[in-house]
Design a protein around this motif. Structure first.
Motif, PDB file in Angstrom:
ATOM      1  N   SER A 155       0.826  -1.212   0.000  1.00 27.66           N
ATOM      2  CA  SER A 155       0.000   0.000   0.000  1.00 27.66           C
ATOM      3  C   SER A 155       0.857   1.258   0.000  1.00 27.66           C
ATOM      4  O   SER A 155       0.429   2.321  -0.478  1.00 27.66           O
ATOM      5  N   THR A 156       2.077   1.157   0.518  1.00 29.76           N
ATOM      6  CA  THR A 156       2.993   2.305   0.562  1.00 29.76           C
ATOM      7  C   THR A 156       4.289   2.041  -0.194  1.00 29.76           C
ATOM      8  O   THR A 156       5.106   2.958  -0.357  1.00 29.76           O
ATOM      9  N   GLY A 157       4.506   0.804  -0.629  1.00 29.04           N
ATOM     10  CA  GLY A 157       5.759   0.455  -1.279  1.00 29.04           C
ATOM     11  C   GLY A 157       6.939   0.394  -0.332  1.00 29.04           C
ATOM     12  O   GLY A 157       8.088   0.478  -0.764  1.00 29.04           O
ATOM     13  N   LYS A 158       6.655   0.215   0.948  1.00 28.02           N
ATOM     14  CA  LYS A 158       7.732   0.182   1.953  1.00 28.02           C
ATOM     15  C   LYS A 158       8.177  -1.242   2.235  1.00 28.02           C
ATOM     16  O   LYS A 158       7.352  -2.131   2.448  1.00 28.02           O
ATOM     17  N   TRP A 159       9.499  -1.442   2.237  1.00 22.93           N
ATOM     18  CA  TRP A 159      10.088  -2.720   2.630  1.00 22.93           C
ATOM     19  C   TRP A 159      10.656  -2.603   4.041  1.00 22.93           C
ATOM     20  O   TRP A 159      11.322  -1.617   4.372  1.00 22.93           O
ATOM     21  N   THR A 160      10.407  -3.629   4.855  1.00 20.63           N
ATOM     22  CA  THR A 160      10.926  -3.683   6.216  1.00 20.63           C
ATOM     23  C   THR A 160      11.819  -4.906   6.344  1.00 20.63           C
ATOM     24  O   THR A 160      11.506  -5.970   5.801  1.00 20.63           O
ATOM     25  N   TYR A 161      12.928  -4.740   7.079  1.00 22.99           N
ATOM     26  CA  TYR A 161      13.971  -5.759   7.125  1.00 22.99           C
ATOM     27  C   TYR A 161      14.236  -6.179   8.569  1.00 22.99           C
ATOM     28  O   TYR A 161      14.314  -5.329   9.472  1.00 22.99           O
ATOM     29  N   TYR A 162      14.406  -7.494   8.749  1.00 21.08           N
ATOM     30  CA  TYR A 162      14.621  -8.063  10.077  1.00 21.08           C
ATOM     31  C   TYR A 162      15.813  -9.007  10.065  1.00 21.08           C
ATOM     32  O   TYR A 162      16.078  -9.692   9.063  1.00 21.08           O
ATOM     33  N   ASP A 163      16.509  -9.064  11.177  1.00 22.09           N
ATOM     34  CA  ASP A 163      17.545 -10.058  11.432  1.00 22.09           C
ATOM     35  C   ASP A 163      17.009 -10.918  12.559  1.00 22.09           C
ATOM     36  O   ASP A 163      17.014 -10.515  13.725  1.00 22.09           O
ATOM     37  N   GLY A 164      16.495 -12.102  12.230  1.00 22.42           N
ATOM     38  CA  GLY A 164      15.722 -12.873  13.201  1.00 22.42           C
ATOM     39  C   GLY A 164      14.449 -12.118  13.522  1.00 22.42           C
ATOM     40  O   GLY A 164      13.702 -11.720  12.627  1.00 22.42           O
ATOM     41  N   THR A 165      14.225 -11.875  14.806  1.00 18.99           N
ATOM     42  CA  THR A 165      13.055 -11.088  15.215  1.00 18.99           C
ATOM     43  C   THR A 165      13.407  -9.623  15.434  1.00 18.99           C
ATOM     44  O   THR A 165      12.548  -8.824  15.808  1.00 18.99           O
ATOM     45  N   THR A 166      14.659  -9.262  15.201  1.00 21.91           N
ATOM     46  CA  THR A 166      15.118  -7.896  15.443  1.00 21.91           C
ATOM     47  C   THR A 166      14.890  -7.012  14.220  1.00 21.91           C
ATOM     48  O   THR A 166      15.356  -7.323  13.121  1.00 21.91           O
ATOM     49  N   TYR A 167      14.157  -5.932  14.420  1.00 18.71           N
ATOM     50  CA  TYR A 167      13.960  -4.954  13.354  1.00 18.71           C
ATOM     51  C   TYR A 167      15.296  -4.297  13.020  1.00 18.71           C
ATOM     52  O   TYR A 167      16.039  -3.875  13.916  1.00 18.71           O
ATOM     53  N   VAL A 168      15.614  -4.199  11.741  1.00 18.35           N
ATOM     54  CA  VAL A 168      16.865  -3.574  11.312  1.00 18.35           C
ATOM     55  C   VAL A 168      16.609  -2.199  10.715  1.00 18.35           C
ATOM     56  O   VAL A 168      17.176  -1.198  11.135  1.00 18.35           O
ATOM     57  N   THR A 169      15.729  -2.120   9.704  1.00 18.89           N
ATOM     58  CA  THR A 169      15.431  -0.831   9.090  1.00 18.89           C
ATOM     59  C   THR A 169      14.239  -0.982   8.157  1.00 18.89           C
ATOM     60  O   THR A 169      13.778  -2.098   7.877  1.00 18.89           O
ATOM     61  N   SER A 170      13.738   0.152   7.655  1.00 21.86           N
ATOM     62  CA  SER A 170      12.737   0.184   6.591  1.00 21.86           C
ATOM     63  C   SER A 170      13.256   1.090   5.485  1.00 21.86           C
ATOM     64  O   SER A 170      13.902   2.105   5.758  1.00 21.86           O
ATOM     65  N   LEU A 171      12.958   0.722   4.249  1.00 17.82           N
ATOM     66  CA  LEU A 171      13.359   1.523   3.101  1.00 17.82           C
ATOM     67  C   LEU A 171      12.137   1.740   2.222  1.00 17.82           C
ATOM     68  O   LEU A 171      11.488   0.787   1.796  1.00 17.82           O
ATOM     69  N   GLN A 172      11.833   3.011   1.961  1.00 17.78           N
ATOM     70  CA  GLN A 172      10.613   3.351   1.244  1.00 17.78           C
ATOM     71  C   GLN A 172      10.891   4.437   0.219  1.00 17.78           C
ATOM     72  O   GLN A 172      11.481   5.480   0.553  1.00 17.78           O
ATOM     73  N   GLY A 173      10.488   4.206  -1.012  1.00 17.37           N
ATOM     74  CA  GLY A 173      10.608   5.220  -2.045  1.00 17.37           C
ATOM     75  C   GLY A 173       9.547   6.291  -1.882  1.00 17.37           C
ATOM     76  O   GLY A 173       8.693   6.225  -0.988  1.00 17.37           O
ATOM     77  N   PRO A 174       9.562   7.295  -2.742  1.00 13.27           N
ATOM     78  CA  PRO A 174       8.587   8.384  -2.654  1.00 13.27           C
ATOM     79  C   PRO A 174       7.169   7.880  -2.895  1.00 13.27           C
ATOM     80  O   PRO A 174       6.956   6.879  -3.579  1.00 13.27           O
TER      81      PRO A 174
END
Length: 260
Positions: A155-174
């Motif tokens: 819905s927003t084009g946002k990708w979210t990244y995890y290492d195991g259950t730990t949140y690492v970052t999100s990367l989202q274009g305009p």
């Protein structure tokens, strides 16, 4: 040094200027002399699972073992070089876009300094440089295994990244038409080792392979499920240099046959 690319004619004998005025001929090089070590930026080169078609993808995860090898001409080299191992999702409907996560080792052009990291990428438009996050502060330890996971909110084009259950970052274009992940999903997944130079070590060795296990994807219609690969789906760009070995429907291993 291993894997010196044979790209040119053999070096022909030539003579020292000092030899021209005397009776002794000084041979400086001969056709039998091995070519000097080098970094041939001829890649990328891969070993693992090439793009595998699957529609409606919104997630990928895999447990990947960290096996740092050497980069070409390490430690004295200054040419750009890297080795990475990652899991990712792509879409090739209107040019290639992707999201991926994994671990890596890299040297920038002109520097001897080498960094290790876990990293995330989001290529949201074929014509725009990808968004990336290189977590140099938290590189995975050599020999450790981490479960890397990428998930899309279309819905927003946002990708979210995890290492195991730990949140690492999100990367989202305009939030514009430039973001091709908005209201879109992946149509292929890929899990692979990758190197920049032919002479960089592919992750893993025969005695200590880089293992990809518990490989799973997620579609819009359900939770995570095993990727279901067959032996024929696991491939190397060069079987003489790099091995890719199928273990099961959700696991494979890769390694460099002649590491530095």
């Amino acid at each position: 040094m291993k894997k010196t690319k044979k790209c040119c004619d053999p070096v022909q004998p030539h003579f020292s200027p000092r030899a021209t005025s005397g009776s002794t001929i000084a041979v400086m090089a001969s056709a039998s002399s091995p070519p000097p070590p080098q970094c041939t930026a001829s890649g990328p080169w891969y070993a693992g699972v090439p793009p595998y078609s699957k529609n409606n993808l919104i997630g990928i995860q895999a447990t990947i073992k960290t096996v740092y090898g050497k980069l070409c001409m390490e430690p004295s080299g200054t040419a750009a070089a890297f080795q990475v191992a990652w899991a990712g999702i792509g879409n090739t409907t209107n040019g290639t876009i992707w999201a991926q996560m994994g671990w890596g080792k890299e040297r920038s052009e002109g520097s001897r300094s080498i960094s290790q990291y876990r990293y995330c990428e989001n290529k949201y438009n074929p014509n725009i440089r990808e968004l990336s996050f290189y977590d140099n502060a938290n590189p995975p330890a050599n020999g450790s295994s981490h479960t890397y996971r990428c998930e899309l909110d279309k819905s927003t084009g946002k990708w979210t990244y995890y290492d195991g259950t730990t949140y690492v970052t999100s990367l989202q274009g305009p939030q514009t038409s430039d973001n091709d992940w908005i209201n879109n999903t992946g149509n292929s997944f890929r899990l692979t080792g990758e190197i920049h130079n032919f002479e960089d070590d592919m992750p893993g060795t025969a005695s200590n392979p880089c293992d990809f296990s518990s490989c799973q994807y997620k579609t819009e219609s359900g939770g995570y499920t095993g990727i279901g690969i067959a032996a024929a789906d696991v491939k190397s760009d060069n079987n003489t240099e790099w091995t890719a070995k199928w273990i099961s429907a959700t696991e494979f291993q890769i390694w460099d046959n002649s590491p530095n």
